[in-house]
Design an enzyme around this catalytic site. Structure first.
Site, short mmCIF file in Angstrom:
data_model
loop_
_atom_site.label_atom_id
_atom_site.label_comp_id
_atom_site.label_asym_id
_atom_site.label_seq_id
_atom_site.Cartn_x
_atom_site.Cartn_y
_atom_site.Cartn_z
N ARG A 72 41.70 -28.24 27.35
CA ARG A 72 41.11 -27.22 26.49
C ARG A 72 40.98 -25.86 27.17
O ARG A 72 40.86 -24.84 26.50
CB ARG A 72 39.78 -27.73 25.95
N GLU A 109 31.63 -37.07 32.63
CA GLU A 109 30.55 -37.68 31.85
C GLU A 109 31.00 -39.07 31.37
O GLU A 109 30.20 -39.97 31.24
CB GLU A 109 30.27 -36.76 30.66
O1 LIG Z 1 31.71 -30.87 33.39
P1 LIG Z 1 32.46 -32.15 33.30
O2 LIG Z 1 31.54 -33.36 33.27
O3 LIG Z 1 33.50 -32.29 34.36
O4 LIG Z 1 33.19 -32.21 31.88
C1 LIG Z 1 33.87 -31.14 31.31
C2 LIG Z 1 35.31 -31.45 31.05
O5 LIG Z 1 35.44 -32.55 30.13
C3 LIG Z 1 36.33 -32.17 29.08
O6 LIG Z 1 37.66 -32.43 29.36
P2 LIG Z 1 38.29 -33.89 29.42
O7 LIG Z 1 38.31 -34.36 30.83
O8 LIG Z 1 37.60 -34.76 28.42
O9 LIG Z 1 39.80 -33.67 29.07
P3 LIG Z 1 40.59 -33.09 27.79
O10 LIG Z 1 40.32 -31.61 27.72
O11 LIG Z 1 42.00 -33.37 28.18
O12 LIG Z 1 40.12 -33.82 26.57
C4 LIG Z 1 36.13 -30.68 28.96
O13 LIG Z 1 37.21 -30.05 28.31
C5 LIG Z 1 36.00 -30.26 30.40
O14 LIG Z 1 37.25 -30.03 31.02
N1 LIG Z 2 29.90 -33.87 25.13
C1 LIG Z 2 31.13 -33.39 25.29
N2 LIG Z 2 31.79 -32.80 24.27
C2 LIG Z 2 33.04 -32.31 24.43
N3 LIG Z 2 33.71 -32.38 25.58
C3 LIG Z 2 33.10 -32.95 26.63
N4 LIG Z 2 33.49 -33.14 27.91
C4 LIG Z 2 32.50 -33.77 28.55
N5 LIG Z 2 31.45 -33.98 27.75
C5 LIG Z 2 31.80 -33.48 26.53
#
Ligand SMILES: O=P(O)(O)OC[C@H]1O[C@H](OP(=O)(O)OP(=O)(O)O)[C@H](O)[C@@H]1O
Ligand SMILES: Nc1ncnc2[nH]cnc12
Length: 192
Positions: A72, A109
């Site tokens: 993202r 998370e």
């Molecule tokens: O602060 P944190 O606990 O590290 O979480 C935040 C990250 O989690 C999500 O990505 P995700 O790893 O789910 O990947 P995606 O964007 O590919 O769905 C979000 O877009 C951040 O990059």
């Molecule tokens: N609660 C949440 N919503 C969207 N993206 C996330 N990445 C980690 N935690 C998330």
């Protein structure tokens, strides 16, 4: 939405951004209140507010590199990089980048993951900005900072559209500033 200390208190653009983000309970796992920025992308006015706010903040900070976190951070990073005249460096999930890469593992998370960066993308002493959609635990941003610093860059700030304050992600960022636009109201942040 809660008031966030970002110097934009009372700016109606923040409410528009917050209103455009959909909250989906129990996605992708039970107990997660998923902050879905894809609905923000469907609202060009709110999407532009996000880009404009970040561009105004960073355009005079002498930043030459914007790093975006897969997936993202790839949405918000490039328009900001183009507008401030910086290059865009993708921080990717494992096995996606050709050439010489460095890699950092981190906790999420909801699971573990790893990020990789092309070593050739960064020159030493470059001033870098890290962009992602959301900070929760701060694990992803912390790995991003480590990658950039290992390559010799100076990380000026990390910037996210959404912050989840209950995870205290800013504590993991080695003292680097974190700039967040909106935080969900408590009800939208609760885990079950
Ligand atoms: O602060 P944190 O606990 O590290 O979480 C935040 C990250 O989690 C999500 O990505 P995700 O790893 O789910 O990947 P995606 O964007 O590919 O769905 C979000 O877009 C951040 O990059
Ligand atoms: N609660 C949440 N919503 C969207 N993206 C996330 N990445 C980690 N935690 C998330």
């Amino acid at each position: 939405m809660f008031a966030v200390e970002n110097g934009l208190q009372g700016d109606p653009r923040l409410q528009a951004i917050s209103d455009a983000i959909r909250v989906i309970p129990h996605f992708p796992k039970t107990g997660i209140m998923f902050q879905d920025i894809t609905t923000l992308l469907l609202d060009p006015v709110a999407f532009k507010h996000v880009v404009d706010i970040f561009v105004d903040r960073y355009k005079h900070m002498n930043i030459s590199l914007v790093a975006g976190v897969e997936a993202r951070g790839f949405i918000f990073g490039p328009p900001i990089a183009l507008a401030i005249g910086a290059k865009f460096v993708p921080l990717r999930k494992p096995g996606k980048l050709p050439g010489r890469v460095i890699s950092e593992e981190y906790e999420l998370e909801y699971g573990n993951d790893r990020l990789e960066m092309s070593v050739e993308a960064v020159k030493s002493h470059e001033r870098a900005l890290v962009i992602d959609d959301l900070v929760a635990t701060g694990g992803t941003l912390s790995a991003s900072i480590n990658l950039l610093e290992r390559a010799g860059a100076e990380v000026v700030e990390c910037a996210c559209v959404v912050g989840l304050p209950k995870f205290k992600g800013h504590c993991k960022l080695k003292g680097k500033p974190l700039y967040v636009l909106v935080e969900p109201s408590q009800l939208d942040e609760v885990t079950f």
